[in-house]
Design an enzyme around this catalytic site. Structure first.
Site, PDB file in Angstrom:
ATOM      1  CG  HIS A   1      -1.116   3.456   5.108  1.00  0.00           C
ATOM      2  ND1 HIS A   1      -2.318   2.869   5.436  1.00  0.00           N
ATOM      3  CD2 HIS A   1      -0.440   2.532   4.362  1.00  0.00           C
ATOM      4  CE1 HIS A   1      -2.385   1.657   4.918  1.00  0.00           C
ATOM      5  NE2 HIS A   1      -1.256   1.428   4.256  1.00  0.00           N
TER       6      HIS A   1
ATOM      7  CB  SER B   1      -0.928   0.000   1.218  1.00  0.00           C
ATOM      8  OG  SER B   1      -0.184  -0.145   2.409  1.00  0.00           O
TER       9      SER B   1
ATOM     10  CG  ASP C   1      -4.211   4.675   7.715  1.00  0.00           C
ATOM     11  OD1 ASP C   1      -3.012   4.553   8.041  1.00  0.00           O
ATOM     12  OD2 ASP C   1      -4.650   4.288   6.609  1.00  0.00           O
TER      13      ASP C   1
END
Length: 534
Positions: A511, A211, A508
């Site tokens: 990240h 990600s 979050d």
């Protein structure tokens, strides 16, 4: 008788008169002659006119036998008498310089004359008169010597009173006109920053992994790990949630930007991708992926091996694109495609999901392997992936290690919010093995560059001294999922956003924020770009 006596008396009287006159004339003649002789012995100049009465000295000086210069005629040839008598004879007058010719009449007013220096009193009694110069011309310059007269300047302004620090003005020339005060120019507007030069060493950039590099490949997958909804992308261009796991740009965007390749990296599976975007690089990364195939299966993400399959498909698309005659990129077919891949930079990131989800998140792997053996398996899988990239033609490959995973908000210990040191140790162990393997590959494979890119140290420094990087909050995420806990991802309806996203290190539970990504990748480019661009 009487008449003869009268005649005799008259004769005698005439005789006496004649004798008296003769004697008087002799006396007058002798007196005058002796006086002139005596005066010439004591006074070498003519007797008349005497300049001023002089007493006779006790020891008269011996006259100089050298010839005396004759003073030029004119009013300046006469010696000027001093104000009072002096016991010494005055020296002969020095020849004065000829007065300068009268200036031609000018309509301009002449400057005021300079005061002449005061006459120096005569020295005390020289034994002999001073000898004149053998050559009367040119006359000795007076002290101080005046500077030469400049050429006349038309209509000068009258001299001004002296300033505190006056400049020297020629005595006969006009003073220079004062320069007019400069008019203050208006402050110029700041010039726009020049455009960045186009990159000529790196034609394209390719991203693989999880990600951190995902720019929207998970949007069309049946997976729970998605970020194509608000509040994700709230600080991105046009405030659109594109599938990037942050409030704005992610690591792949900043790396491509700082390399000078492109501003935004598109996802390879984006249905709106343009052919021109393919020629400068894309992202194959998928949120939740890992080097361990089990990791990608658990997250329903694109496995790392499947990302290599997409890369092979990408090469074929580019090859077909460059063969088109009407394309604005007139390349030389397959040869140019191979050059694009070999000169481009491929960057891989992984290992975080393998540790957080697969090893520490479930007990199956912990029962099979200890942390040392498991990190060895993950490092070998990373080396295998890099070797396959090399087989597809990539020659410039950078591999990013894992951050201090025990300090991300979702992995901190719940009660005291302190870092999970066991997870941090696993990250360091994996990074050390990855660094060793990449070093061996660089020595084994010819014409290749393998670079280990360390982010563990960078993020650790940001956690220790957040104020030095402009951050205020490093323990809590900006996007929260509850009052006491932080989830891995922001929720659509229950998430609360912090008032200032730039002051938070994490967006979050896992990240970083857009600003944190920017800071981290600036350091990476500064340290590793010169190696990757060789």
């Amino acid at each position: 008788m009487k008449r003869s006596s009268l005649v005799d008396s008259c004769s005698y009287s005439r005789i006496f008169r004649s004798i008296f006159c003769l004697l008087s004339f002799c006396i007058f003649f002798l007196t005058t002659t002796n006086a002139q002789v005596m005066h010439r012995r004591l006074w070498p100049w003519p007797l008349w006119p005497r300049p001023y009465p002089q007493p006779w000295p006790m020891n008269p000086p011996t006259p100089d036998p050298s010839p005396k210069p004759v003073a030029p005629p004119g009013p300046s040839s006469k010696p000027v008498a001093p104000p009072g008598p002096s016991p010494c004879p005055s020296p002969p007058p020095k020849p004065q310089p000829k007065p300068p010719p009268a200036p031609s009449p000018s309509p301009c007013p002449s400057p005021p004359p300079k005061p002449q220096p005061k006459p120096v009193p005569p020295p005390a009694c020289p034994p002999t008169p001073p000898k004149p110069q053998p050559k009367p011309a040119p006359p000795p310059e007076p002290k101080p010597a005046p500077p030469p007269a400049p050429k006349p300047v038309p209509c000068p302004s009258p001299p001004k009173p002296p300033a505190p620090t006056p400049k020297p003005v020629p005595p006969h020339g006009p003073p220079p006109k004062p320069a007019p005060a400069p008019t203050p120019a208006p402050s110029p507007k700041p010039a726009p920053s020049p455009p960045k030069p186009e990159n000529k060493t790196i034609p394209a950039v390719f991203f693989f992994g999880d990600s951190v590099f995902d720019t929207g490949n998970n949007n069309n997958l049946e997976t729970k790990i998605k970020s194509n909804y608000r509040p994700y992308g709230m600080d991105f261009k046009f405030r659109v949630a594109t599938g990037r796991f942050s409030n704005g740009m992610v690591a792949s965007d900043y790396l491509a930007k700082y390399m000078g390749v492109k501003e935004i990296v598109p996802a390879y599976l984006d249905p709106k991708i343009q052919p021109n975007d393919l020629l400068t690089g894309v992202s194959f990364a998928s949120g939740g992926a890992g080097y361990n195939p089990t990791t990608s299966e658990a997250a329903n993400a694109i496995p790392m091996l499947d990302q290599l399959t997409y890369f092979q498909d990408y090469i074929e698309k580019v090859n077909r694109l460059v063969r088109q005659e009407k394309s604005q990129y007139k390349l030389a077919g397959l040869e140019k495609t191979n050059q694009l891949i070999s000169k481009g930079v491929a960057i891989v990131v992984g290992g975080s999901n393998d540790l957080i989800i697969t090893y520490f998140g479930s007990g199956a792997q912990r029962l099979k392997n200890d942390i040392d053996s498991y990190t060895t398996i993950i490092a070998d899988s990373a080396a295998s992936f890099v070797l396959q990239l090399y087989g597809y033609g990539a020659r410039r490959i950078g591999v990013i290690g894992t951050p201090p995973l025990g300090c991300v908000p979702s992995q901190r210990l719940k009660k005291k919010k302190i870092c999970n040191e066991e997870l941090n140790y696993a990250s360091q162990l994996f990074n050390s093995k990855l660094l060793l393997i990449l070093g061996q590959l660089s020595k084994t494979l010819p014409n290749s560059t393998f670079v280990y890119m360390d982010i563990y140290t960078i993020i650790s420094q940001m956690l220790e001294t957040p104020a030095a990087y402009g951050f205020e909050e490093t323990k809590k995420p900006c996007c929260k999922t509850g009052l006491l806990s932080a989830g891995a991802l922001c929720k659509k309806s229950t998430s609360k956003i912090c008032p200032n996203t730039s002051s938070y290190l994490f967006w979050d539970g896992v990240h970083p924020t857009q600003r944190a990504y920017k800071t981290i990748n600036k350091v990476l480019i500064k340290e590793y770009l010169h190696v990757l661009s060789k």
